[in-house]
Design a protein around this motif. Structure first.
Motif, PDB file in Angstrom:
ATOM      1  N   LEU A  32      -2.915  29.541 -40.855  1.00 32.32           N
ATOM      2  CA  LEU A  32      -1.790  28.680 -41.254  1.00 32.32           C
ATOM      3  C   LEU A  32      -0.624  28.973 -40.289  1.00 32.32           C
ATOM      4  CD1 LEU A  32      -1.972  29.220 -45.132  1.00 32.32           C
ATOM      5  CD2 LEU A  32      -2.980  27.362 -43.787  1.00 32.32           C
ATOM      6  N   LEU A  34       2.996  27.989 -38.598  1.00 29.89           N
ATOM      7  CA  LEU A  34       4.264  27.268 -38.819  1.00 29.89           C
ATOM      8  C   LEU A  34       5.231  27.673 -37.718  1.00 29.89           C
ATOM      9  CD1 LEU A  34       5.858  25.366 -40.706  1.00 29.89           C
ATOM     10  CD2 LEU A  34       6.653  27.399 -41.926  1.00 29.89           C
ATOM     11  N   GLU A  35       5.638  26.662 -36.922  1.00 22.55           N
ATOM     12  CA  GLU A  35       6.558  26.885 -35.789  1.00 22.55           C
ATOM     13  C   GLU A  35       6.032  27.995 -34.882  1.00 22.55           C
ATOM     14  OE1 GLU A  35      10.479  27.549 -37.261  1.00 22.55           O
ATOM     15  OE2 GLU A  35      10.702  25.517 -38.043  1.00 22.55           O
ATOM     16  N   THR A  38       1.897  32.472 -37.030  1.00 22.48           N
ATOM     17  CA  THR A  38       0.904  32.548 -38.111  1.00 22.48           C
ATOM     18  C   THR A  38       1.564  33.115 -39.343  1.00 22.48           C
ATOM     19  OG1 THR A  38      -0.891  32.887 -36.525  1.00 22.48           O
ATOM     20  CG2 THR A  38      -1.319  33.490 -38.818  1.00 22.48           C
ATOM     21  N   ILE A  56       0.130  23.745 -44.601  1.00 17.55           N
ATOM     22  CA  ILE A  56       1.186  23.941 -43.577  1.00 17.55           C
ATOM     23  C   ILE A  56       2.351  22.998 -43.845  1.00 17.55           C
ATOM     24  CG2 ILE A  56       1.714  23.671 -41.136  1.00 17.55           C
ATOM     25  CD1 ILE A  56      -1.129  24.663 -40.551  1.00 17.55           C
ATOM     26  N   CYS A  57       2.032  21.753 -44.223  1.00 20.57           N
ATOM     27  CA  CYS A  57       3.093  20.770 -44.521  1.00 20.57           C
ATOM     28  C   CYS A  57       3.924  21.210 -45.721  1.00 20.57           C
ATOM     29  CB  CYS A  57       2.453  19.405 -44.773  1.00 20.57           C
ATOM     30  SG  CYS A  57       3.682  18.121 -45.094  1.00 20.57           S
ATOM     31  N   LEU A  59       4.279  24.315 -46.833  1.00 24.61           N
ATOM     32  CA  LEU A  59       5.070  25.482 -46.418  1.00 24.61           C
ATOM     33  C   LEU A  59       6.306  25.081 -45.619  1.00 24.61           C
ATOM     34  CD1 LEU A  59       2.274  28.005 -45.363  1.00 24.61           C
ATOM     35  CD2 LEU A  59       3.844  28.231 -47.284  1.00 24.61           C
ATOM     36  N   LYS A  60       6.110  24.083 -44.744  1.00 21.95           N
ATOM     37  CA  LYS A  60       7.230  23.620 -43.929  1.00 21.95           C
ATOM     38  C   LYS A  60       8.325  23.030 -44.796  1.00 21.95           C
ATOM     39  CE  LYS A  60       8.208  20.899 -39.797  1.00 21.95           C
ATOM     40  NZ  LYS A  60       7.644  20.026 -38.755  1.00 21.95           N
ATOM     41  N   GLN A  61       7.928  22.206 -45.785  1.00 25.14           N
ATOM     42  CA  GLN A  61       8.921  21.602 -46.675  1.00 25.14           C
ATOM     43  C   GLN A  61       9.666  22.671 -47.494  1.00 25.14           C
ATOM     44  OE1 GLN A  61       6.760  18.770 -49.034  1.00 25.14           O
ATOM     45  NE2 GLN A  61       6.673  17.224 -47.393  1.00 25.14           N
ATOM     46  N   THR A  63      10.061  25.781 -46.740  1.00 25.38           N
ATOM     47  CA  THR A  63      10.930  26.563 -45.843  1.00 25.38           C
ATOM     48  C   THR A  63      12.227  25.819 -45.558  1.00 25.38           C
ATOM     49  OG1 THR A  63       9.004  27.599 -44.818  1.00 25.38           O
ATOM     50  CG2 THR A  63      11.081  27.690 -43.593  1.00 25.38           C
ATOM     51  N   GLN A  64      12.099  24.500 -45.301  1.00 23.28           N
ATOM     52  CA  GLN A  64      13.308  23.699 -45.039  1.00 23.28           C
ATOM     53  C   GLN A  64      14.215  23.661 -46.261  1.00 23.28           C
ATOM     54  OE1 GLN A  64      11.692  19.938 -43.767  1.00 23.28           O
ATOM     55  NE2 GLN A  64      11.483  20.613 -41.609  1.00 23.28           N
TER      56      GLN A  64
END
Length: 544
Positions: A32, A34-35, A38, A56-57, A59-61, A63-64
């Motif tokens: 996984l 992100l930016e 891992t 991953i999507c 997690l990204k949301q 995190t934002q």
């Protein structure tokens, strides 16, 4: 997720299980990422592959969202900080307090090892430090060392960030080693009045958010500092105006006092000349009368002797002569004639004493300091006031008790000192006019040491309350009724004793007991520097 593969698991980068169960049958592992980093592992069968992009999507949301929440929280904290700071600095008009409050908040607002608030001093054309934190650095340590500092600040239009500070800015002798700098001008009404600067000696570069934050901060501080400067200016102008008003008031008061003293001095000077002239005019005919009285005494003695011879050798006189002798009471005339001439001599002597006292008191012909007998001046003053010492309407005669010590001749302006004696003795008589039983004035003179003498004049009158003692030397202050005092007598006496002769005039008084004045004078006036020698004649009569 379970529908796709019920045996999947999610682990962190270190292999710790976060979701699912450990299963030895996992045949596939999906990273996984992100930016480019891992952040975990997805384990399961090959069918779990589509889940990796979905996770991953998500997690990204998340995190934002977390970053946005953190940023929002920071913004709220900044707003609270600015509101609190604004409330504190806008309620204060003290420049130092504003700077200290601001620097305390600045230290927590942006990471820095040192920071300071500077203000342009228009008088000295320098940057003055209002407040600072961290290491105490001067303004040149935050700015370009090879450019004029005040010019840099006044020409500064906006803030700047300098990461990787050039070594050319640092001097070899200073201890500062900033790696990052950020400074913002303090602007008030389009005019730069100062500078806020912070520096970091650690490798932590600043960004535009820091600059924006510091710019907002600087705007609030600039407004508060401008208000404080305006208040300081107004206070300074007010103090200057008040000081000028006080100076004008004092000058006006001194002018009035000087004018009144000059008028009084001119009036008394004129009176002094008149009295001296009258005394001179009296002295001339008195000289003739005195000389003729001596002859008259001799003539009367000769005539009485001749009559005695006639009576001896011609006892039987003509009846007409006898009748005339009886008519004029010749025997009484002969006995009384000598006493009459003697009485006239006493009168002439008394007139001479009065004239001498007038001349000694006025000293109209002495404008320079001279060595005189102070006792003579006191006695002359008492001679002039003799009529006031007699029985009054409401009191018996005033008894004058003299206790004269052995005094040397004192170098002084005798006429002016006689005026002081006159003022003090006249005030004592005025106080005793209301004192009906055993009124007394005590005069004592003594030698204090080889350089000073003291004259004490005391009465047993009504006395004064303590609050009036300090006022009696003020011009125009008088305790007498309207028309009976000008309020200048003791002011002039103080000036004569203290300023002209370098002495002291002290007063002690107690209600119901009396008042005492002590005059302390130097024996030699030459010891008093810069004393006037061209003085007007003394005032002849009391002025207070």
């Amino acid at each position: 997720m379970a529908a796709i593969d019920s045996s999947i698991s999610i682990e962190d980068p270190q292999g710790q299980l976060l979701f699912g169960v450990n299963c030895e049958t996992h045949t596939a592992v999906f990273p996984l990422i992100l930016e480019s980093q891992t952040v975990g592992w997805l384990k399961g069968s090959a069918q779990a592959a589509p889940l990796a992009p979905l996770l991953i999507c998500i997690l990204k949301q998340e995190t934002q969202k977390k970053l946005l929440a953190q940023e929002l929280l920071e913004r709220y904290q900044e707003i609270d900080l600015f509101e609190d700071l604004s409330t504190q600095i806008t309620t204060s008009l003290n420049l130092t307090d504003i700077a200290q409050l601001a620097i305390a908040e600045l230290e927590t607002l942006i990471p820095a090892t040192s920071g300071a608030i500077f203000i342009v001093n228009p008088q000295t054309q320098t940057l003055d430090t209002l407040a600072q934190f961290g290491q105490a650095y001067a303004a040149q340590d935050y700015l370009h060392r090879h450019q004029e500092l005040v010019q840099q600040v006044t020409q500064m239009q906006q803030g700047s960030i300098i990461n990787d500070v050039p070594k050319t800015w640092q001097c070899s002798s200073c201890s500062c080693a900033f790696q990052s700098l950020i400074y913002v001008p303090l602007k008030a009404k389009k005019r730069t009045i100062g500078l806020i600067a912070i520096g970091n000696e650690t490798p932590s570069p600043y960004n535009t958010e820091h600059l924006k934050l510091l710019s907002i901060f600087a705007g609030q501080i600039a407004i508060a500092i401008e208000k404080a400067l305006l208040y300081q200016t107004s206070q300074t102008v007010a103090r200057q105006a008040q000081a000028q008003a006080q100076e004008l008031q004092q000058a006006l008061q001194e002018l009035k006092q000087t004018q009144a003293k000059l008028v009084q001095s001119e009036k008394m000077s004129s009176l002094g000349h008149t009295i001296a002239g009258v005394a001179h005019e009296i002295n001339n005919p008195i000289g003739f009368v005195s000389g003729n009285l001596t002859l008259l005494q001799d003539y009367s003695r000769d005539l009485c002797g001749l009559l005695a011879l006639y009576e001896q050798y011609y006892p039987d006189a003509h009846p007409v002569i006898l009748d005339r002798a009886e008519e004029i009471d010749l025997e009484f005339l002969q006995s009384d004639l000598g006493e009459l001439v003697q009485s006239m001599n006493e009168g002439i002597k008394r007139i001479k004493e009065i004239v001498l006292s007038l001349r000694n008191f006025s000293r109209i012909d002495h404008h320079q300091a001279e060595a005189v007998d102070l006792h003579q001046g006191i006695d002359s003053t008492l001679m002039i006031l003799r009529h006031r010492l007699k029985i009054g309407d409401q009191r018996p005669a005033i008894e004058v008790l003299k206790d004269y010590g052995e005094l040397p001749l004192v170098s002084c302006y005798a006429g002016q000192l006689n005026q002081v004696f006159m003022n003090i003795l006249s005030n004592a008589i005025d106080a005793l006019d209301q004192h009906a039983t055993q009124p007394q004035i005590r005069i004592q003179t003594r030698l204090l040491d080889s350089e000073q003498v003291a004259i004490t004049i005391a009465d047993n009158g009504s006395g004064m309350p303590p609050e009036l003692i300090d006022q009696i030397y003020e011009p125009f202050f008088t305790t007498k009724s309207v028309g009976k005092g000008t309020g200048l007598g003791m002011a002039i006496s103080q000036q004569v004793v203290a300023e002209t002769h370098g002495g002291h005039l002290d007063c002690t008084s107690q209600l119901g007991v009396g008042t005492e004045f002590c005059i302390t004078l130097p024996i030699c006036l030459s010891a008093v520097s810069d004393r006037p020698t061209d003085l007007r004649p003394a005032l002849l009569y009391p002025t207070a």
